[in-house]
Design a protein around this motif. Structure first.
Motif, PDB file in Angstrom:
ATOM      1  N   ARG A   4       0.867  -1.179   0.000  1.00  0.00           N
ATOM      2  CA  ARG A   4       0.000   0.000   0.000  1.00  0.00           C
ATOM      3  C   ARG A   4       0.904   1.230   0.000  1.00  0.00           C
ATOM      4  NH1 ARG A   4      -4.882  -1.872   0.680  1.00  0.00           N
ATOM      5  NH2 ARG A   4      -5.271  -3.739   1.878  1.00  0.00           N
ATOM      6  N   LEU A   5       0.682   2.080  -0.983  1.00  0.00           N
ATOM      7  CA  LEU A   5       1.485   3.292  -1.109  1.00  0.00           C
ATOM      8  C   LEU A   5       0.592   4.508  -0.995  1.00  0.00           C
ATOM      9  CD1 LEU A   5       3.553   2.226  -4.231  1.00  0.00           C
ATOM     10  CD2 LEU A   5       4.280   2.118  -1.850  1.00  0.00           C
ATOM     11  N   VAL A   6       1.032   5.467  -0.204  1.00  0.00           N
ATOM     12  CA  VAL A   6       0.351   6.750  -0.105  1.00  0.00           C
ATOM     13  C   VAL A   6       1.356   7.788  -0.596  1.00  0.00           C
ATOM     14  CG1 VAL A   6      -0.817   8.406   1.390  1.00  0.00           C
ATOM     15  CG2 VAL A   6      -0.982   5.948   1.888  1.00  0.00           C
ATOM     16  N   LEU A   7       1.081   8.359  -1.753  1.00  0.00           N
ATOM     17  CA  LEU A   7       1.969   9.349  -2.373  1.00  0.00           C
ATOM     18  C   LEU A   7       1.468  10.740  -2.024  1.00  0.00           C
ATOM     19  CD1 LEU A   7       1.970   7.586  -5.823  1.00  0.00           C
ATOM     20  CD2 LEU A   7       3.821   7.490  -4.162  1.00  0.00           C
ATOM     21  N   VAL A   8       2.327  11.536  -1.389  1.00  0.00           N
ATOM     22  CA  VAL A   8       1.952  12.873  -0.933  1.00  0.00           C
ATOM     23  C   VAL A   8       2.901  13.897  -1.558  1.00  0.00           C
ATOM     24  CG1 VAL A   8       1.633  14.370   1.073  1.00  0.00           C
ATOM     25  CG2 VAL A   8       1.147  11.916   1.268  1.00  0.00           C
ATOM     26  N   PRO A   9       2.400  14.765  -2.451  1.00  0.00           N
ATOM     27  CA  PRO A   9       3.245  15.835  -2.973  1.00  0.00           C
ATOM     28  C   PRO A   9       3.442  16.913  -1.907  1.00  0.00           C
ATOM     29  CG  PRO A   9       1.071  15.939  -3.954  1.00  0.00           C
ATOM     30  CD  PRO A   9       1.080  14.746  -3.052  1.00  0.00           C
ATOM     31  N   SER A  50      11.355  11.980  -1.796  1.00  0.00           N
ATOM     32  CA  SER A  50      12.128  12.472  -2.926  1.00  0.00           C
ATOM     33  C   SER A  50      13.274  13.300  -2.366  1.00  0.00           C
ATOM     34  CB  SER A  50      11.289  13.399  -3.815  1.00  0.00           C
ATOM     35  OG  SER A  50      10.393  12.733  -4.640  1.00  0.00           O
ATOM     36  N   PRO A  51      14.430  13.274  -3.033  1.00  0.00           N
ATOM     37  CA  PRO A  51      15.488  14.184  -2.608  1.00  0.00           C
ATOM     38  C   PRO A  51      15.015  15.627  -2.826  1.00  0.00           C
ATOM     39  CG  PRO A  51      16.328  12.545  -4.153  1.00  0.00           C
ATOM     40  CD  PRO A  51      14.840  12.416  -4.146  1.00  0.00           C
ATOM     41  N   GLY A  52      15.451  16.514  -2.042  1.00  0.00           N
ATOM     42  CA  GLY A  52      15.080  17.917  -2.216  1.00  0.00           C
ATOM     43  C   GLY A  52      14.486  18.501  -0.952  1.00  0.00           C
ATOM     44  N   ALA A  53      14.693  19.791  -0.797  1.00  0.00           N
ATOM     45  CA  ALA A  53      14.333  20.495   0.434  1.00  0.00           C
ATOM     46  C   ALA A  53      12.831  20.497   0.694  1.00  0.00           C
ATOM     47  CB  ALA A  53      14.860  21.929   0.377  1.00  0.00           C
ATOM     48  N   ARG A  54      12.005  20.676  -0.332  1.00  0.00           N
ATOM     49  CA  ARG A  54      10.577  20.811  -0.048  1.00  0.00           C
ATOM     50  C   ARG A  54       9.938  19.502   0.388  1.00  0.00           C
ATOM     51  NH1 ARG A  54       8.599  23.011  -5.888  1.00  0.00           N
ATOM     52  NH2 ARG A  54       8.836  21.110  -7.075  1.00  0.00           N
ATOM     53  N   CYS A  55      10.424  18.365  -0.081  1.00  0.00           N
ATOM     54  CA  CYS A  55       9.878  17.086   0.397  1.00  0.00           C
ATOM     55  C   CYS A  55      10.324  16.827   1.835  1.00  0.00           C
ATOM     56  CB  CYS A  55      10.286  15.942  -0.523  1.00  0.00           C
ATOM     57  SG  CYS A  55       9.390  15.988  -2.092  1.00  0.00           S
ATOM     58  N   ARG A  56      11.563  17.140   2.147  1.00  0.00           N
ATOM     59  CA  ARG A  56      12.041  16.982   3.533  1.00  0.00           C
ATOM     60  C   ARG A  56      11.271  17.915   4.465  1.00  0.00           C
ATOM     61  NH1 ARG A  56      16.968  17.212   0.915  1.00  0.00           N
ATOM     62  NH2 ARG A  56      17.401  19.241   1.857  1.00  0.00           N
ATOM     63  N   ALA A  57      11.071  19.162   4.062  1.00  0.00           N
ATOM     64  CA  ALA A  57      10.347  20.129   4.901  1.00  0.00           C
ATOM     65  C   ALA A  57       8.884  19.718   5.076  1.00  0.00           C
ATOM     66  CB  ALA A  57      10.441  21.530   4.302  1.00  0.00           C
ATOM     67  N   THR A  58       8.263  19.215   4.032  1.00  0.00           N
ATOM     68  CA  THR A  58       6.870  18.764   4.135  1.00  0.00           C
ATOM     69  C   THR A  58       6.775  17.560   5.063  1.00  0.00           C
ATOM     70  OG1 THR A  58       6.293  19.621   1.952  1.00  0.00           O
ATOM     71  CG2 THR A  58       4.870  17.891   2.842  1.00  0.00           C
ATOM     72  N   ALA A  59       7.666  16.613   4.907  1.00  0.00           N
ATOM     73  CA  ALA A  59       7.660  15.438   5.790  1.00  0.00           C
ATOM     74  C   ALA A  59       7.831  15.865   7.242  1.00  0.00           C
ATOM     75  CB  ALA A  59       8.755  14.460   5.382  1.00  0.00           C
ATOM     76  N   PRO A 128       7.943  -2.767  -1.062  1.00  0.00           N
ATOM     77  CA  PRO A 128       7.764  -3.822  -0.065  1.00  0.00           C
ATOM     78  C   PRO A 128       6.306  -3.956   0.365  1.00  0.00           C
ATOM     79  CG  PRO A 128       8.742  -1.881   0.937  1.00  0.00           C
ATOM     80  CD  PRO A 128       8.633  -1.602  -0.526  1.00  0.00           C
ATOM     81  N   GLU A 129       6.013  -5.071   0.992  1.00  0.00           N
ATOM     82  CA  GLU A 129       4.674  -5.298   1.522  1.00  0.00           C
ATOM     83  C   GLU A 129       4.421  -4.330   2.664  1.00  0.00           C
ATOM     84  OE1 GLU A 129       4.653  -9.423   2.606  1.00  0.00           O
ATOM     85  OE2 GLU A 129       4.396 -10.057   0.529  1.00  0.00           O
ATOM     86  N   GLY A 130       3.148  -4.108   2.956  1.00  0.00           N
ATOM     87  CA  GLY A 130       2.779  -3.172   4.007  1.00  0.00           C
ATOM     88  C   GLY A 130       2.614  -1.777   3.441  1.00  0.00           C
ATOM     89  N   ARG A 131       2.388  -0.824   4.339  1.00  0.00           N
ATOM     90  CA  ARG A 131       2.110   0.548   3.916  1.00  0.00           C
ATOM     91  C   ARG A 131       3.377   1.389   3.909  1.00  0.00           C
ATOM     92  NH1 ARG A 131      -2.406   1.767   6.520  1.00  0.00           N
ATOM     93  NH2 ARG A 131      -3.651   1.493   4.656  1.00  0.00           N
ATOM     94  N   THR A 132       3.536   2.153   2.833  1.00  0.00           N
ATOM     95  CA  THR A 132       4.623   3.110   2.672  1.00  0.00           C
ATOM     96  C   THR A 132       4.012   4.470   2.389  1.00  0.00           C
ATOM     97  OG1 THR A 132       6.096   1.427   1.737  1.00  0.00           O
ATOM     98  CG2 THR A 132       6.669   3.739   1.310  1.00  0.00           C
ATOM     99  N   ILE A 133       4.444   5.472   3.118  1.00  0.00           N
ATOM    100  CA  ILE A 133       4.096   6.855   2.777  1.00  0.00           C
ATOM    101  C   ILE A 133       5.297   7.429   2.039  1.00  0.00           C
ATOM    102  CG2 ILE A 133       3.613   9.179   3.662  1.00  0.00           C
ATOM    103  CD1 ILE A 133       2.145   7.857   6.003  1.00  0.00           C
ATOM    104  N   ALA A 134       5.044   8.013   0.883  1.00  0.00           N
ATOM    105  CA  ALA A 134       6.102   8.606   0.068  1.00  0.00           C
ATOM    106  C   ALA A 134       5.791  10.083  -0.132  1.00  0.00           C
ATOM    107  CB  ALA A 134       6.200   7.890  -1.273  1.00  0.00           C
ATOM    108  N   VAL A 135       6.626  10.951   0.434  1.00  0.00           N
ATOM    109  CA  VAL A 135       6.497  12.392   0.213  1.00  0.00           C
ATOM    110  C   VAL A 135       7.387  12.686  -0.987  1.00  0.00           C
ATOM    111  CG1 VAL A 135       6.706  14.699   1.187  1.00  0.00           C
ATOM    112  CG2 VAL A 135       6.083  12.768   2.670  1.00  0.00           C
ATOM    113  N   VAL A 136       6.736  12.920  -2.118  1.00  0.00           N
ATOM    114  CA  VAL A 136       7.453  12.973  -3.396  1.00  0.00           C
ATOM    115  C   VAL A 136       6.959  14.137  -4.249  1.00  0.00           C
ATOM    116  CG1 VAL A 136       7.960  10.498  -3.423  1.00  0.00           C
ATOM    117  CG2 VAL A 136       5.837  11.309  -4.441  1.00  0.00           C
ATOM    118  N   GLU A 137       7.800  14.556  -5.167  1.00  0.00           N
ATOM    119  CA  GLU A 137       7.458  15.636  -6.077  1.00  0.00           C
ATOM    120  C   GLU A 137       6.273  15.227  -6.973  1.00  0.00           C
ATOM    121  OE1 GLU A 137       8.546  18.607  -5.907  1.00  0.00           O
ATOM    122  OE2 GLU A 137      10.195  18.272  -4.517  1.00  0.00           O
TER     123      GLU A 137
END
Length: 187
Positions: A4-9, A50-59, A128-137
């Motif tokens: 399960r993937l949750v993609l968050v811009p 994602s690499p980059g300042a805005r994804c790190r700051a959002t996370a 991978p199996e299970g839930r992943t949250i991805a803060v990505v562009e």
């Protein structure tokens, strides 16, 4: 078991407001919106960024600690990085038009839409199996959806990805279900 993937811009920031090609250094200017969205995310086994300042700051504003994942880097705009869309259009209009319409055309010293879709697709197929949250562009969200649904790569730019929304995928390699654009936070 299912992945399960949750993609968050990321939250909105100067680069998005100015229609500027992202260069990795621009941050967000709406951390309050991200903080208010923190409770809307499910528990996850892992968080990737994602690499980059805005994804790190959002996370960080979402209260998440994650691992930067190189395969989730945004589309590389090459020598256009840091310039606005209008600036590039004024000086390299033909190249910009081709980049936006031909998924095989790479930005000068950058990468093509097809390349980013393949890179992100490779990552998706090893999720991978299970839930992943991805803060990505946003372009990583687009590439993930294009790959997951086996869409033609020329649909990439036709997918709108608003800031601080959740695009959810569930399934496993080769078979994905999609839930689009759930708003996070105060709505």
């Amino acid at each position: 078991m299912t992945s399960r993937l949750v993609l968050v811009p990321p939250a909105i920031g100067p680069a998005l407001r100015e229609a500027r090609f992202y260069d990795g250094s621009s941050s967000i200017d709406d951390a309050a919106a991200a903080r208010s969205a923190a409770g809307a995310l499910p528990e996850a086994a892992r968080v990737v960024l994602s690499p980059g300042a805005r994804c790190r700051a959002t996370a960080e504003a979402l209260g998440l600690r994650g691992t930067v994942t190189a395969e989730l880097a945004p589309l590389d705009a090459g020598r256009w990085r840091g310039r606005t869309l209008a600036e590039v259009g004024a000086t390299e209009g033909e190249a910009l038009t081709r980049w936006l319409t031909d998924p095989d055309y790479a930005a000068p010293d950058g990468e093509s839409v097809r390349d980013v879709c393949a890179r992100v697709g490779h990552w998706l197929e090893s999720a991978p199996e299970g839930r992943t949250i991805a803060v990505v562009e946003p372009e990583v969200v687009r590439a993930t959806v294009v790959h997951a649904l086996s869409l033609p790569t020329d649909t990439f730019w036709r997918l709108d990805v608003p800031p601080l929304t959740a695009t959810e995928l569930s399934g496993r390699a080769g078979r994905w279900n999609l839930r689009l654009g759930r708003a996070l936070g105060g709505e």
